[in-house]
Write a protein that holds these residues in place. Structure first.
Motif, PDB file in Angstrom:
ATOM      1  N   ILE A  64      44.006  41.390  46.870  1.00 34.00           N
ATOM      2  CA  ILE A  64      43.489  41.395  45.623  1.00 34.00           C
ATOM      3  C   ILE A  64      42.981  42.853  45.412  1.00 34.00           C
ATOM      4  N   PHE A 100      43.829  45.726  46.774  1.00 37.77           N
ATOM      5  CA  PHE A 100      44.716  46.521  46.427  1.00 37.77           C
ATOM      6  C   PHE A 100      45.255  46.555  45.545  1.00 37.77           C
ATOM      7  N   SER A 101      45.608  45.212  45.010  1.00 36.52           N
ATOM      8  CA  SER A 101      46.453  44.868  43.811  1.00 36.52           C
ATOM      9  C   SER A 101      45.604  45.401  42.740  1.00 36.52           C
ATOM     10  N   ARG A 102      44.357  45.390  42.682  1.00 33.07           N
ATOM     11  CA  ARG A 102      43.639  45.879  41.622  1.00 33.07           C
ATOM     12  C   ARG A 102      43.755  47.522  41.445  1.00 33.07           C
ATOM     13  N   TRP A 142      46.203  49.408  42.724  1.00 30.09           N
ATOM     14  CA  TRP A 142      47.339  50.013  42.255  1.00 30.09           C
ATOM     15  C   TRP A 142      47.600  49.612  40.632  1.00 30.09           C
ATOM     16  N   GLY A 143      46.879  48.562  40.172  1.00 27.09           N
ATOM     17  CA  GLY A 143      47.343  48.052  38.890  1.00 27.09           C
ATOM     18  C   GLY A 143      48.700  47.202  38.788  1.00 27.09           C
ATOM     19  N   ASP A 144      49.045  46.520  39.919  1.00 27.38           N
ATOM     20  CA  ASP A 144      50.196  46.152  40.119  1.00 27.38           C
ATOM     21  C   ASP A 144      50.128  44.652  40.550  1.00 27.38           C
ATOM     22  N   GLY A 145      51.047  43.802  40.050  1.00 32.31           N
ATOM     23  CA  GLY A 145      50.681  42.456  40.288  1.00 32.31           C
ATOM     24  C   GLY A 145      51.266  41.877  41.813  1.00 32.31           C
ATOM     25  N   ALA A 146      51.860  42.745  42.558  1.00 27.86           N
ATOM     26  CA  ALA A 146      52.730  42.294  43.613  1.00 27.86           C
ATOM     27  C   ALA A 146      51.428  41.874  44.857  1.00 27.86           C
ATOM     28  N   GLU A 194      48.765  40.224  44.072  1.00 26.24           N
ATOM     29  CA  GLU A 194      48.479  38.937  43.926  1.00 26.24           C
ATOM     30  C   GLU A 194      49.472  37.555  44.233  1.00 26.24           C
ATOM     31  N   ILE A 195      50.542  38.217  44.370  1.00 24.32           N
ATOM     32  CA  ILE A 195      51.959  37.221  44.693  1.00 24.32           C
ATOM     33  C   ILE A 195      51.580  37.220  46.160  1.00 24.32           C
ATOM     34  N   PHE A 196      51.548  38.326  46.901  1.00 27.23           N
ATOM     35  CA  PHE A 196      51.076  38.186  48.490  1.00 27.23           C
ATOM     36  C   PHE A 196      49.947  37.002  48.627  1.00 27.23           C
ATOM     37  N   ALA A 226      43.444  51.695  39.308  1.00 23.51           N
ATOM     38  CA  ALA A 226      44.548  52.094  38.318  1.00 23.51           C
ATOM     39  C   ALA A 226      44.129  51.838  36.869  1.00 23.51           C
ATOM     40  N   LEU A 239      44.703  49.111  33.818  1.00 20.38           N
ATOM     41  CA  LEU A 239      45.630  48.083  33.906  1.00 20.38           C
ATOM     42  C   LEU A 239      45.889  47.703  32.786  1.00 20.38           C
ATOM     43  N   TYR A 281      47.584  41.954  33.119  1.00 19.08           N
ATOM     44  CA  TYR A 281      47.412  42.267  34.490  1.00 19.08           C
ATOM     45  C   TYR A 281      46.791  40.642  34.770  1.00 19.08           C
ATOM     46  N   GLN A 310      52.160  36.957  33.845  1.00 21.92           N
ATOM     47  CA  GLN A 310      52.779  38.173  34.591  1.00 21.92           C
ATOM     48  C   GLN A 310      53.029  37.645  36.058  1.00 21.92           C
ATOM     49  N   LEU A 356      56.767  37.732  37.923  1.00 23.51           N
ATOM     50  CA  LEU A 356      57.028  38.415  39.069  1.00 23.51           C
ATOM     51  C   LEU A 356      57.397  37.288  40.039  1.00 23.51           C
ATOM     52  N   TYR A 372      59.983  38.327  43.193  1.00 21.06           N
ATOM     53  CA  TYR A 372      59.712  37.761  44.518  1.00 21.06           C
ATOM     54  C   TYR A 372      60.334  36.364  44.602  1.00 21.06           C
TER      55      TYR A 372
END
Lengths: 99, 231
Positions: free
Chosen positions: A46, A48-50, A52-56, A58-60, B123, B125, B129, B134, B138, B143
């Protein structure tokens, strides 16, 4: 508040969980310590996700939760089966897997 | 303000984790893990991952921990409370040594090699987010395979758990049904069938094998509830 702090907390929790797995003998508590390690991984994901500002990430983390739930279901099933066969619930005495 | 909240929640998370490792009674270990999980969910909120935080509380602190509490109550966790810590001092020292090695390695990886790139606030957001919208998008686009595999895995785990724990007599209750002489009290089975119980008690390993005249061990008749009892 940089991401480093969260990663540091995550590392501490992971090490605590690893120590618990090695020290404790009750399989229930060992499962709990495995949960600790998985949750430390979740916190790092979480973080790392924050970053990068990317949701991936959170999926992990959600997939890790699914894995943890499966592990708990199977692990507790094994413990209950052990208990019903009157076997000692102690990992040091459960050395053999056959049968 | 975020700083203050972070240290409060991180303190609770670490205290909960330490409690899981240190406390002797497994029941208290589970409660300590609940504290840990809830404060971890609050840390997730600080990281703006609202959906994962809610899932953490509902799925983990709710459902999974209830399962744990039930199993601890059933197995009676404090089976041998004194022996839980009877790992030899050498083993304890080794375990703590290995754990601190892991921590040092992780700390080097975090602080030593990636400090410049990680030492940021993160980054900027987007507005959505961490929202369920979202996450759902995804899960159903990028995924999708992981999503489907996770559902299959959950199904397999559920079936496995039922198969493991669902029978009345534990793992090997139905052994008698598998043999052609079902219902015979003296089932002619080999003396040492290599079951887990024999492995634990050292049967056939430390004790001599019984003589070949031995016809078989007595199987206890499983106490089944017949349909008539229910009526």
């Amino acid at each position: 508040m940089t991401v480093n702090w969260y990663l540091l907390v995550s590392a501490i929790i992971f090490s605590l969980g690893a120590a618990g797995v090695m020290i404790r003998r009750n399989p229930l508590v060992i499962l709990l310590c495995l949960e600790l390690m998985l949750n430390a991984g979740n916190l790092a994901l979480i973080g790392f996700s924050r970053m990068w500002g990317d949701g991936a990430g959170e999926i992990f983390a959600i997939v890790v939760m699914v894995i943890a739930a499966c592990e708990v279901a199977i692990g507790l099933g094994i413990i209950v089966a052990l208990y019903r066969r009157r076997l000692p619930v102690d990992v040091d005495e459960l050395k053999e897997l056959h049968g | 303000m975020t700083f203050l909240f972070f240290f409060i929640f991180a303190g609770f998370a670490l205290a909960g984790a330490a409690g899981v490792v240190v406390l002797r009674n497994p029941f208290y270990c589970v409660l300590s893990l609940v504290v840990h999980l809830i404060s971890l969910a609050l840390l997730f909120l600080l990281l703006e991952a609202q959906f994962v935080a809610v899932a953490q509380i509902v799925v983990y602190a709710g459902a999974v921990m209830v399962l744990y509490v039930f199993v601890v109550a059933y197995v009676g966790g404090g089976d041998k409370p004194d022996q839980l810590w009877s790992a030899s001092p050498r083993q304890k020292a080794l375990a703590i040594g290995f754990a601190s090695l892991i921590f040092v390695e992780l700390a080097i990886a975090i602080l030593g090699t990636a400090l410049s790139s990680l030492g940021t606030e993160g980054a900027k957001l987007s507005a959505d987010y961490g929202t369920p919208a979202q996450i759902g998008e995804l899960l159903l686009t990028d995924y999708l395979l992981a999503f489907e595999l996770a559902s299959m895995l959950l199904l397999i785990a559920a079936i496995g758990a039922v198969a493991l724990a669902g029978r009345r007599g534990g793992i090997a209750e139905d052994e008698g049904n598998l043999s052609p002489r079902h219902g015979v009290v003296h089932t002619p089975s080999p003396a040492a069938t290599g079951s887990m119980a024999e492995g634990v008690s050292g049967y056939g390993v430390t004790t001599p094998l019984p003589d070949p005249q031995f016809e078989g061990r007595e199987l206890q008749q499983p106490a089944r509830e017949t349909a008539e009892d229910d009526r």
